[in-house]
Design an enzyme around this catalytic site. Structure first.
Site, PDB file in Angstrom:
ATOM      1  N   LYS A 181       0.871  -1.179   0.000  1.00  0.00           N
ATOM      2  CA  LYS A 181       0.000   0.000   0.000  1.00  0.00           C
ATOM      3  C   LYS A 181       0.905   1.225   0.000  1.00  0.00           C
ATOM      4  CE  LYS A 181      -1.586   3.029   2.021  1.00  0.00           C
ATOM      5  NZ  LYS A 181      -1.478   4.511   1.699  1.00  0.00           N
ATOM      6  N   GLU A 184      -0.604   7.507  -1.028  1.00  0.00           N
ATOM      7  CA  GLU A 184      -1.515   8.030  -2.049  1.00  0.00           C
ATOM      8  C   GLU A 184      -0.963   9.291  -2.710  1.00  0.00           C
ATOM      9  OE1 GLU A 184      -2.857   9.747   1.938  1.00  0.00           O
ATOM     10  OE2 GLU A 184      -1.968   7.895   1.152  1.00  0.00           O
ATOM     11  N   SER A 234       5.136   8.663   9.867  1.00  0.00           N
ATOM     12  CA  SER A 234       5.303   9.580  10.988  1.00  0.00           C
ATOM     13  C   SER A 234       5.211   8.843  12.320  1.00  0.00           C
ATOM     14  CB  SER A 234       4.237  10.678  10.939  1.00  0.00           C
ATOM     15  OG  SER A 234       2.959  10.121  11.210  1.00  0.00           O
ATOM     16  N   CYS A 289      13.909  10.865   6.854  1.00  0.00           N
ATOM     17  CA  CYS A 289      14.040  10.578   8.282  1.00  0.00           C
ATOM     18  C   CYS A 289      15.490  10.553   8.736  1.00  0.00           C
ATOM     19  CB  CYS A 289      13.351   9.264   8.638  1.00  0.00           C
ATOM     20  SG  CYS A 289      14.071   7.825   7.838  1.00  0.00           S
TER      21      CYS A 289
END
Length: 488
Positions: A181, A184, A234, A289
């Protein structure tokens, strides 16, 4: 993917080896180029029905895929590696268009993704177990590795090539079927990865891609056929995903936020340190990150170091990443930029000052998500700008009397992803290595991200789980062990 004659591409879901349209009534979102505002594609906000179809296809594929000999899996990965290498310019262009990072950095990310496939192609060695022929008189014992089954990955917008490649190549090398996934906001790269995966000869259903957002994530976390979930995002999202997946009995690794500190000592090569830190803080518009977010400068070096840092930052050109010689592209969207600006304005209100103001420049636009390199001084640890992950090209600067104080400052953060030290002292390097909380340490370099054969080893609130992504940790995460004790 499907093409439309009137407007942007309409994306589907890659399920069972082909593109499937989302269910009627499924919502949609626009995928925009953050540098221009151009709509690149329309992505479906898939939900439970699409996840159910993908999980069913993966489960069906797994029944045969797990029995494919490990060397045969490796040969398919070598084929996939060659396809990715041959398409590297195409992949980098897609990445730049949907993410905004400059073409040079996009090519670097594509290479990092390819390196993950190269590591996974070592599956015949990685999947080896271990045996002891005589644990007692006439009795032997051995450990064997097996795949988990169907596993899933939920990936972020900032590394749409590298982070998926942290996951599915190694997972399928270990014999699992995978359900991806992607974000988006950046789904195009994952869609292309799936097409090339099929072209390499992998059986249908071994890799599936479901596009969507929260509803799709919820369905993945709850689906009984999914044995493990790998997540990057996050800190609040990682904590929530970890809790929900663990409660559902799934194996989970959740890589979260960061507040990476660099410490500059007076004995360092200050010009080199300034150049490395500027690149680490402002490259990819600060949206990684492993970005340098705070630099702690030894007080005795501050006067000499700060002009060098400003010069290095001012040399960086801001603009559309597709334009050659433009190292700093936009943030992913205007909402991300505006969130960072609010924290910046709050810090100024609370007493911080700007050495360099990235809000001002010809790149400013309501449609495009640009923010130039920004250096904030007179920052204190009680400010939100020091405490929170900004994910923007904003660098906080503090001064410290010595290395011990610099380490103590960094260790006050709830995050512990990465940290760097600039020094010419071996004793300082050892103290830094032993006392710093962060899981990935750099010495005289700005971004201490490990290669694919080592774990991405964040700590504290930068990671939730027991086994990290990549390296032997990744193999352990995507396999289960059987111990056989026998007398013959």
């Amino acid at each position: 993917m499907t093409e439309t004659s009137a407007g942007p591409r309409k994306l589907g879901n890659w399920i069972g080896g082909s593109w499937k349209e989302a269910a009627v009534g499924t919502g949609q979102a626009e995928v925009r180029n953050p540098a221009t505002g151009e709509v690149l594609a329309v992505v479906p906000m898939s939900g439970r029905a699409e996840v159910e179809d993908a999980a069913a296809a993966a489960l069906l594929a797994f029944r045969d895929w797990r029995k494919v000999p490990v060397p045969a899996r490796a040969r398919l990965l070598f084929r996939y590696r060659e396809l990715l290498h041959g398409c590297r310019m195409e992949l980098a262009a897609i990445l730049t268009a949907e993410n905004g990072k400059c073409l040079e950095e996009a090519l670097g990310e594509v290479q990092r993704g390819i390196e993950c496939v190269e590591f996974a192609a070592g599956a015949p060695t990685l999947m080896m177990g271990s045996q002891l022929p005589d644990i007692a008189g006439g009795i032997e014992s051995g450990m064997y590795r097996y795949p988990l089954g169907v596993v899933a990955g939920i990936t972020p917008f900032n590394f749409p090539m590298m982070v998926p490649c942290w996951m599915f190549p190694l997972a399928v090398a270990c014999g699992n079927a995978f359900l991806l996934k992607p974000s988006e906001k950046t789904p195009l790269l994952s869609c292309r990865l799936a097409e090339l995966f099929a072209e390499a000869g992998f059986p249908p259903g071994v890799l599936n891609v479901v596009n969507g957002s929260k509803e799709a994530v919820d369905a993945l976390l709850e689906h009984p056929a999914i044995a493990a979930v790998s997540f990057v995002g996050s800190q609040p999202a990682a904590a929530a995903v970890h809790a929900r997946a663990a409660a559902a009995g799934k194996r989970i690794q959740a890589l979260a936020g960061a507040k990476n500190h660099s410490i500059v000592l007076a004995d360092a090569d200050l010009k080199a340190a300034a150049s490395q830190i500027a690149a680490a803080a402002f490259g990819s518009a600060g949206q990684r990150c492993m970005a340098c977010s705070v630099v702690a400068v030894q007080e005795s070096a501050a006067e000499a170091f700060m002009p060098l840092l400003q010069d290095a930052a001012e040399a960086l050109i801001v603009g559309d990443g597709a334009r050659p010689g433009t190292p700093i592209g936009p943030l992913i969207d205007c909402g991300s930029r505006d969130r960072a600006l609010k924290l910046l304005e709050l810090a100024i209100r609370d007493g911080a000052a700007l050495l360099m103001d990235g809000r001002r420049g010809e790149w400013n636009s309501d449609e495009a998500a640009f923010l130039g390199p920004t250096i904030v001084v007179e920052v204190t640890p009680d400010m939100a700008i020091w405490q929170e992950e900004l994910f923007a090209p904003i660098l906080c600067v503090l001064t410290v009397p010595d290395l011990k104080a610099g380490i103590a400052l960094a260790n006050r953060s709830r995050y512990a992803n990465g940290a760097c030290l600039f020094t010419d002292s071996a004793a300082a390097v050892r103290e830094f290595r032993e006392e710093m909380d962060a899981g990935m340490l750099g010495v005289n370099l700005g971004v201490p991200a490990p290669m694919a054969f080592f774990p991405f080893s964040g700590a504290k609130s930068s990671f939730y789980g027991d086994l990290h992504a990549n390296g032997r940790d990744g193999v352990e995460f995507y396999t289960r062990k059987k111990m056989v004790t026998a007398r013959y």
